[in-house]
Design an enzyme around this catalytic site. Structure first.
Site, PDB file in Angstrom:
ATOM      1  N   GLU A 169      -4.840  -3.466  -5.178  1.00  0.00           N
ATOM      2  CA  GLU A 169      -6.218  -3.271  -5.610  1.00  0.00           C
ATOM      3  C   GLU A 169      -7.069  -4.361  -4.982  1.00  0.00           C
ATOM      4  O   GLU A 169      -6.647  -5.517  -4.898  1.00  0.00           O
ATOM      5  CB  GLU A 169      -6.362  -3.305  -7.130  1.00  0.00           C
ATOM      6  N   LYS A 208      -3.857  -2.228 -18.793  1.00  0.00           N
ATOM      7  CA  LYS A 208      -3.717  -3.501 -18.097  1.00  0.00           C
ATOM      8  C   LYS A 208      -3.773  -4.596 -19.161  1.00  0.00           C
ATOM      9  O   LYS A 208      -4.826  -4.856 -19.726  1.00  0.00           O
ATOM     10  CB  LYS A 208      -4.855  -3.653 -17.085  1.00  0.00           C
TER      11      LYS A 208
END
Length: 208
Positions: A38, A126
């Site tokens: 990411e 997350k």
């Protein structure tokens, strides 16, 4: 996007100070077998980095945008070629406005935040910042949330990655212990060495 099938159960987090260095970092990681990454939107010209990495790595690369805070961030990241989105939390803007139909990793720490992220439709939670509670906290969360996939992020090194995977994390997100200063123009050979060490450590865990 199957989190349990990420190479080395690892999501690399590229947060840099130089767009060209950030791009080189993503590409070197892919060359070294750490192919899920990411790019944080706090990186200068992060959307350009995603666009260029997508061109280099092709349509099937696991390439996402991190630090997505608003629906507008999500839309711009999708347009740039992100195939998944990562948020540090679930804010009102994301709740109120439609976002692209891409897999979402939504940041959460408390049980209430985990519930909110799960109800929103997160691919995974997350767990951030994971370093506040460590693997023991993830283990405690999994008791009331056995079906929620967790990806701990924040302060993850190889040793803690193994500990999180041992208590049920589906993958881990790793930043500076792997990336170092590469995304700011640092030594790419050192990045390759860190990637090799990471592969060795995680391969031993996954094979165990």
């Amino acid at each position: 996007m199957h989190l349990t099938e990420l190479p080395y159960r690892t999501l690399a987090i590229v947060r840099g100070t130089d767009r060209d260095a950030a791009l080189r970092t993503v590409l070197v990681l892919a060359e070294e077998g750490i192919t899920a990454a990411e790019v944080s939107l706090t990186t200068p010209d992060a959307l350009w980095v995603i666009e260029q990495a997508r061109r280099e790595l092709g349509p099937h690369a696991t390439l996402g945008a991190g630090t997505v805070l608003t629906a507008a961030d999500a839309a711009r990241a999708a347009d740039a070629g992100a195939s998944f989105l990562v948020t540090p939390g679930l804010g009102d803007d994301l709740r109120r406005h439609p976002v692209p139909e891409l897999p979402l990793l939504i940041g959460a720490l408390t049980p209430s935040e985990v519930i909110a992220a799960n109800e929103y439709g997160a691919l995974a939670v997350k767990l951030f910042p994971a370093s506040l509670g460590g693997p023991g906290y993830l283990k405690a969360l999994r008791d009331p949330f056995p079906g929620v996939p967790f990806v701990p992020v924040g302060g993850i090194d190889a040793a803690s990655a193994l500990a999180y995977l041992a208590v049920g994390a589906v993958a881990v997100g790793v930043g500076s212990p792997l990336i170092g200063d590469a995304a700011g123009g640092g030594d790419l050979n050192a990045l390759r060495a860190r990637a090799a060490d990471w592969r060795t450590a995680l391969t031993e865990e996954i094979a165990a």
